[in-house]
Write a protein that holds these residues in place. Structure first.
Motif, PDB file in Angstrom:
ATOM      1  N   CYS A  27       0.873  -1.100   0.040  1.00  0.00           N
ATOM      2  CA  CYS A  27      -0.165  -0.083  -0.074  1.00  0.00           C
ATOM      3  C   CYS A  27       0.655   1.182   0.025  1.00  0.00           C
ATOM      4  CB  CYS A  27      -0.942   0.318   0.907  1.00  0.00           C
ATOM      5  SG  CYS A  27      -2.268  -1.118   0.742  1.00  0.00           S
ATOM      6  N   THR A  28       1.918   1.116  -0.709  1.00  0.00           N
ATOM      7  CA  THR A  28       2.787   2.425  -0.834  1.00  0.00           C
ATOM      8  C   THR A  28       2.103   3.563  -2.035  1.00  0.00           C
ATOM      9  OG1 THR A  28       4.411   1.014  -2.077  1.00  0.00           O
ATOM     10  CG2 THR A  28       4.497   1.599   0.294  1.00  0.00           C
ATOM     11  N   THR A  29       1.355   2.762  -3.088  1.00  0.00           N
ATOM     12  CA  THR A  29       0.643   3.423  -4.145  1.00  0.00           C
ATOM     13  C   THR A  29      -0.678   3.079  -4.343  1.00  0.00           C
ATOM     14  OG1 THR A  29       2.836   2.599  -5.487  1.00  0.00           O
ATOM     15  CG2 THR A  29       1.179   3.590  -6.600  1.00  0.00           C
ATOM     16  N   PHE A  30      -1.241   4.112  -4.670  1.00  0.00           N
ATOM     17  CA  PHE A  30      -2.852   3.953  -4.573  1.00  0.00           C
ATOM     18  C   PHE A  30      -3.403   4.244  -5.843  1.00  0.00           C
ATOM     19  CE2 PHE A  30      -1.729   4.875  -0.155  1.00  0.00           C
ATOM     20  CZ  PHE A  30      -2.722   3.959   0.344  1.00  0.00           C
ATOM     21  N   ASN A  31      -4.567   3.428  -6.081  1.00  0.00           N
ATOM     22  CA  ASN A  31      -5.316   3.838  -7.482  1.00  0.00           C
ATOM     23  C   ASN A  31      -6.529   4.644  -6.883  1.00  0.00           C
ATOM     24  OD1 ASN A  31      -3.736   2.477  -9.265  1.00  0.00           O
ATOM     25  ND2 ASN A  31      -4.771   0.596  -9.037  1.00  0.00           N
ATOM     26  N   HIS A  32      -7.027   5.762  -7.966  1.00  0.00           N
ATOM     27  CA  HIS A  32      -8.044   6.365  -7.296  1.00  0.00           C
ATOM     28  C   HIS A  32      -9.259   6.183  -8.307  1.00  0.00           C
ATOM     29  CE1 HIS A  32      -6.082   8.677  -4.417  1.00  0.00           C
ATOM     30  NE2 HIS A  32      -4.949   8.610  -4.931  1.00  0.00           N
ATOM     31  N   GLY A  33     -10.414   6.364  -8.095  1.00  0.00           N
ATOM     32  CA  GLY A  33     -11.303   5.944  -8.896  1.00  0.00           C
ATOM     33  C   GLY A  33     -12.771   6.536  -8.379  1.00  0.00           C
ATOM     34  N   THR A  34     -13.844   6.468  -9.063  1.00  0.00           N
ATOM     35  CA  THR A  34     -15.135   7.030  -8.850  1.00  0.00           C
ATOM     36  C   THR A  34     -15.990   6.105  -9.251  1.00  0.00           C
ATOM     37  OG1 THR A  34     -14.198   9.217  -8.507  1.00  0.00           O
ATOM     38  CG2 THR A  34     -16.606   8.796  -8.799  1.00  0.00           C
ATOM     39  N   THR A  35     -17.142   5.628  -8.814  1.00  0.00           N
ATOM     40  CA  THR A  35     -18.199   5.072  -9.268  1.00  0.00           C
ATOM     41  C   THR A  35     -19.563   5.724  -8.888  1.00  0.00           C
ATOM     42  OG1 THR A  35     -19.077   2.802  -9.707  1.00  0.00           O
ATOM     43  CG2 THR A  35     -18.173   3.397  -7.088  1.00  0.00           C
ATOM     44  N   ARG A  36     -20.463   5.381  -9.830  1.00  0.00           N
ATOM     45  CA  ARG A  36     -21.819   6.133  -9.576  1.00  0.00           C
ATOM     46  C   ARG A  36     -22.854   4.891  -9.195  1.00  0.00           C
ATOM     47  NH1 ARG A  36     -26.355   6.572 -12.881  1.00  0.00           N
ATOM     48  NH2 ARG A  36     -27.742   8.504 -12.726  1.00  0.00           N
ATOM     49  N   TYR A  37     -23.932   5.189  -8.425  1.00  0.00           N
ATOM     50  CA  TYR A  37     -24.868   4.574  -7.683  1.00  0.00           C
ATOM     51  C   TYR A  37     -26.134   5.119  -7.798  1.00  0.00           C
ATOM     52  CZ  TYR A  37     -20.925   1.314  -6.141  1.00  0.00           C
ATOM     53  OH  TYR A  37     -20.146   0.554  -6.093  1.00  0.00           O
ATOM     54  N   GLU A  38     -27.332   4.548  -8.041  1.00  0.00           N
ATOM     55  CA  GLU A  38     -28.613   4.884  -7.923  1.00  0.00           C
ATOM     56  C   GLU A  38     -29.070   4.195  -6.980  1.00  0.00           C
ATOM     57  OE1 GLU A  38     -31.194   4.916 -11.433  1.00  0.00           O
ATOM     58  OE2 GLU A  38     -29.736   6.127 -12.584  1.00  0.00           O
ATOM     59  N   ILE A  39     -29.362   4.922  -5.666  1.00  0.00           N
ATOM     60  CA  ILE A  39     -29.824   4.256  -4.303  1.00  0.00           C
ATOM     61  C   ILE A  39     -31.240   4.557  -4.033  1.00  0.00           C
ATOM     62  CG2 ILE A  39     -29.038   4.122  -1.884  1.00  0.00           C
ATOM     63  CD1 ILE A  39     -27.106   2.892  -3.788  1.00  0.00           C
ATOM     64  N   ASP A  40     -32.125   3.798  -3.736  1.00  0.00           N
ATOM     65  CA  ASP A  40     -33.210   4.104  -3.031  1.00  0.00           C
ATOM     66  C   ASP A  40     -33.172   3.973  -1.452  1.00  0.00           C
ATOM     67  OD1 ASP A  40     -34.675   4.004  -5.581  1.00  0.00           O
ATOM     68  OD2 ASP A  40     -34.819   1.649  -5.372  1.00  0.00           O
ATOM     69  N   ALA A  41     -33.562   5.325  -0.980  1.00  0.00           N
ATOM     70  CA  ALA A  41     -33.453   5.373   0.698  1.00  0.00           C
ATOM     71  C   ALA A  41     -34.396   6.475   0.936  1.00  0.00           C
ATOM     72  CB  ALA A  41     -32.001   5.752   0.797  1.00  0.00           C
ATOM     73  N   GLU A  42     -34.524   6.581   2.353  1.00  0.00           N
ATOM     74  CA  GLU A  42     -35.318   7.328   3.119  1.00  0.00           C
ATOM     75  C   GLU A  42     -34.901   8.763   3.126  1.00  0.00           C
ATOM     76  OE1 GLU A  42     -34.390   4.558   4.750  1.00  0.00           O
ATOM     77  OE2 GLU A  42     -36.113   3.329   3.935  1.00  0.00           O
ATOM     78  N   SER A  43     -33.429   8.973   3.316  1.00  0.00           N
ATOM     79  CA  SER A  43     -32.935  10.080   3.137  1.00  0.00           C
ATOM     80  C   SER A  43     -31.538  10.334   2.378  1.00  0.00           C
ATOM     81  CB  SER A  43     -32.563  10.463   4.776  1.00  0.00           C
ATOM     82  OG  SER A  43     -31.482   9.717   5.101  1.00  0.00           O
ATOM     83  N   MET A  44     -31.008  11.504   2.412  1.00  0.00           N
ATOM     84  CA  MET A  44     -29.686  11.439   1.913  1.00  0.00           C
ATOM     85  C   MET A  44     -28.521  10.820   2.276  1.00  0.00           C
ATOM     86  SD  MET A  44     -29.908  15.662   0.491  1.00  0.00           S
ATOM     87  CE  MET A  44     -28.150  15.673   0.248  1.00  0.00           C
ATOM     88  N   GLN A  45     -28.516  11.171   3.820  1.00  0.00           N
ATOM     89  CA  GLN A  45     -27.564  10.531   4.853  1.00  0.00           C
ATOM     90  C   GLN A  45     -27.504   8.974   4.790  1.00  0.00           C
ATOM     91  OE1 GLN A  45     -29.877  12.831   5.986  1.00  0.00           O
ATOM     92  NE2 GLN A  45     -28.408  14.445   6.131  1.00  0.00           N
ATOM     93  N   ARG A  46     -28.623   8.103   4.592  1.00  0.00           N
ATOM     94  CA  ARG A  46     -29.139   6.848   4.402  1.00  0.00           C
ATOM     95  C   ARG A  46     -28.417   6.415   3.112  1.00  0.00           C
ATOM     96  NH1 ARG A  46     -28.412   2.394   6.053  1.00  0.00           N
ATOM     97  NH2 ARG A  46     -29.840   0.582   5.702  1.00  0.00           N
ATOM     98  N   ALA A  47     -28.649   7.086   2.211  1.00  0.00           N
ATOM     99  CA  ALA A  47     -28.035   6.730   0.592  1.00  0.00           C
ATOM    100  C   ALA A  47     -26.466   7.004   0.570  1.00  0.00           C
ATOM    101  CB  ALA A  47     -28.839   7.921  -0.382  1.00  0.00           C
ATOM    102  N   GLY A  48     -26.048   7.651   1.424  1.00  0.00           N
ATOM    103  CA  GLY A  48     -24.707   7.843   1.269  1.00  0.00           C
ATOM    104  C   GLY A  48     -23.904   6.631   2.032  1.00  0.00           C
ATOM    105  N   GLY A  49     -24.737   6.037   3.026  1.00  0.00           N
ATOM    106  CA  GLY A  49     -24.172   4.984   3.747  1.00  0.00           C
ATOM    107  C   GLY A  49     -24.461   3.664   2.910  1.00  0.00           C
ATOM    108  N   ILE A  50     -25.431   3.632   2.404  1.00  0.00           N
ATOM    109  CA  ILE A  50     -25.754   2.390   1.591  1.00  0.00           C
ATOM    110  C   ILE A  50     -24.723   2.406   0.303  1.00  0.00           C
ATOM    111  CG2 ILE A  50     -27.545   1.399   0.055  1.00  0.00           C
ATOM    112  CD1 ILE A  50     -29.784   2.372   1.735  1.00  0.00           C
ATOM    113  N   ALA A  51     -24.642   3.480  -0.270  1.00  0.00           N
ATOM    114  CA  ALA A  51     -23.836   3.596  -1.416  1.00  0.00           C
ATOM    115  C   ALA A  51     -22.125   3.046  -0.969  1.00  0.00           C
ATOM    116  CB  ALA A  51     -23.490   4.912  -2.152  1.00  0.00           C
TER     117      ALA A  51
END
Length: 66
Positions: free
Chosen positions: A19-43
Motif C-alpha cells: 500500500c505504498t501506491t494507490f489507485n483512485h476511482g469514482t463509481t456512480r450508484y442509484e440508491i433508493d433510501a429514506e434520506s440523503m444520509q442513508r443513501a450515502g451509507g448504502i452507497a
C-alpha cells in the motif's frame, strides 16, 4: 417516503501489497433510501462490496432522481 438518489463514491484502492501506491476511482450508484444520509451509507457499503481492496470511500449525494 423512499426516494432515489444519485450517489458518487470516490474510492482509494491499494495498488500494491504494501500500500505504498494507490489507485483512485469514482463509481456512480442509484440508491433508493429514506434520506440523503442513508443513501450515502448504502452507497459506501455497496462500494466496499464491489471494491474490497479499497482503503478509503467517500460518498457524495449529488441529486434526487425520483
Amino acid at each position: 417516503m423512499v426516494h432515489t438518489y444519485e450517489v458518487w463514491v470516490d474510492i482509494k484502492e491499494c495498488a500494491e501489497q504494501l500500500c505504498t501506491t494507490f489507485n483512485h476511482g469514482t463509481t456512480r450508484y442509484e440508491i433508493d433510501a429514506e434520506s440523503m444520509q442513508r443513501a450515502g451509507g448504502i452507497a459506501c457499503d455497496q462500494a466496499r462490496s464491489d471494491y474490497p481492496r479499497g482503503a478509503e470511500y467517500d460518498a457524495r449525494v449529488t441529486r434526487l432522481l425520483r
